[in-house]
Design an enzyme around this catalytic site. Structure first.
Site, PDB file in Angstrom:
ATOM      1  N   GLU A 155       4.076   0.608  10.182  1.00  0.00           N
ATOM      2  CA  GLU A 155       3.551   0.984  11.503  1.00  0.00           C
ATOM      3  C   GLU A 155       4.614   1.081  12.597  1.00  0.00           C
ATOM      4  OE1 GLU A 155       0.327  -1.817  12.084  1.00  0.00           O
ATOM      5  OE2 GLU A 155      -0.638  -1.234  10.224  1.00  0.00           O
ATOM      6  N   GLU A 260      -4.675   0.602   1.669  1.00  0.00           N
ATOM      7  CA  GLU A 260      -5.632   0.080   2.656  1.00  0.00           C
ATOM      8  C   GLU A 260      -6.839   0.991   2.836  1.00  0.00           C
ATOM      9  OE1 GLU A 260      -3.671  -1.365   6.171  1.00  0.00           O
ATOM     10  OE2 GLU A 260      -1.816  -1.770   5.111  1.00  0.00           O
TER      11      GLU A 260
END
Ligand code: 9MR
Length: 369
Positions: A155, A260
């Site tokens: 991220e 995810e």
């Protein structure tokens, strides 16, 4: 006459029963078996599951061939203070995976969130490099040779494609990105090294990620894959956006993993998307409509959504290395608490009693077409 008919009927029944048996023998009995030739099927595991919670242990062993720690390998947990490491739970995770014959995907080495407070407080480049080096050497070093792949950086890109103003960027500049990959490759040369992020289907973010990854590649650092966190919804991203993104990341010469994965079935509060954990919204009844169970029409729509997504993954099985669900059953999911605390969500393949959902059955039919 009678004598001729009887043996024929007997032969026909025998042939039919043999045929049925053969078909049954080859029928995959789990999602990992169904996609065994195509990509790995993984799940994130929480503390209870790592500790072998009996209600889910056999399900986890049966359905998945790769495990990711949902939390216990993040820096604030595994390395909470400069000279303190908590390897107990991660060690148990590796033992569980070994017992089940599963691979482990490491999550994650360099991430601004759930970051050890002592690293978050660093203000200069040399100290940051020293701390990250120690962290990577200790953590990736401990599991050297046992990790299938690592999320090296997590991220680091914003929705508009710019680099996140993280403590790593502020102290080390953008050079921290290739540096982290080089460091990880030195410590663990045999694992695939990934960049992992959410909202990876948005055009601006995708362009930013591609630009960043190209720089990492040009630096000579080893990077093997892109992880697209699949924190998706019923109507977005579209299948086309997902497909364009898989193709764009794969065109960098890298493996793609869908990491995810979960599909949020609840109304989305305005302005929230992806997995920016700092976002939140207030709990209101209209945002939590299925507290008494998932209505049949929504269950069917979720099954179709999962089937469409897996049909796409199957189409691009030559590009996709792994598909990991972010949790085992609906009750485990972080989506019950994000972006609104205390909702009842249904994003995964197993219900709160660990029973297969309609979505599971729909995925199991994807290769029949
Ligand atoms: O599922 C994780 C949840 O239990 C934690 O509270 C949360 C804290 O940030 O992290 C969740 O997992 C995140 C993952 O590590 C990185 N991508 C976004 C995931 C959902 O927030």
């Amino acid at each position: 006459m009678k004598l001729r008919v009887l043996p024929l009927a007997f032969v026909a029944v025998l042939a039919w029963s043999c045929k049925e048996k053969t078909a049954e023998e080859v029928k995959p009995e789990s999602i990992k078996e169904l996609f065994a030739e195509d990509f790995l099927i993984g799940t994130a595991v929480n503390n209870g599951q790592i500790n072998g919670d009996a209600s889910q242990a056999s399900l986890i062993a049966k359905e998945f061939n790769v495990l990711t720690a949902e939390n216990v390998m993040k820096s604030s947990l595994i390395h909470p203070e400069e000279d303190t490491y908590n390897f107990e739970m991660p060690d148990k995770l590796f033992a569980l995976a070994e017992k089940n014959g599963q691979k482990v995907h490491g999550h994650t080495l360099v991430w601004h969130s759930q970051l050890s407070p002592f690293i978050a407080a660093i203000e200069d480049s040399a100290s940051m490099a020293e701390a990250l080096k120690a962290h990577i050497e200790a953590v990736a070093g401990r599991y050297k040779g046992k990790v299938y792949s690592w999320d090296v950086v997590n991220e680091a890109v914003e929705g508009d494609g710019s680099l996140r103003q993280s403590v790593f960027l502020k102290t080390m500049g953008e050079g921290y990105l290739p540096w982290a990959f080089k460091m990880a490759a030195e410590v663990e040369p045999d694992a695939d090294l990934y960049y992992n992020d959410y909202s990876m289907t948005g055009k601006a973010k995708r362009d930013g990620v591609i630009k960043m990854v190209k720089k990492i590649q040009e630096s000579g650092a080893k990077i093997d894959g892109i992880g697209m966190q699949g924190h998706w919804h019923m109507d977005f991203p579209t299948i086309q956006e997902i497909e364009e993104s898989i193709l764009a990341y794969s065109a960098l010469g890298l493996k793609v993993a869908i990491t995810e994965l979960d599909i949020d079935v609840l109304p989305n509060p305005q302005g929230v998307s992806g997995a920016e954990i700092s976002q939140s919204a207030e709990l209101k009844a209209e945002l939590d409509p299925y507290t008494d169970g998932l209505p049949a029409d929504v269950s069917a729509a979720l099954a179709k959504r999962y089937a469409d997504i897996f049909a796409l993954f199957y189409k691009h099985r030559d590009k996709i290395d792994r598909v990991t669900f972010w949790g085992v059953n609906d009750g485990d999911s972080w989506k019950n608490g994000f972006p609104v605390q205390g909702r009842t969500n249904y994003p995964l393949l197993f219900d709160r009693n660990n029973q297969r959902k309609e979505a599971y059955d729909a995925i199991m039919k994807v290769k029949d077409k």
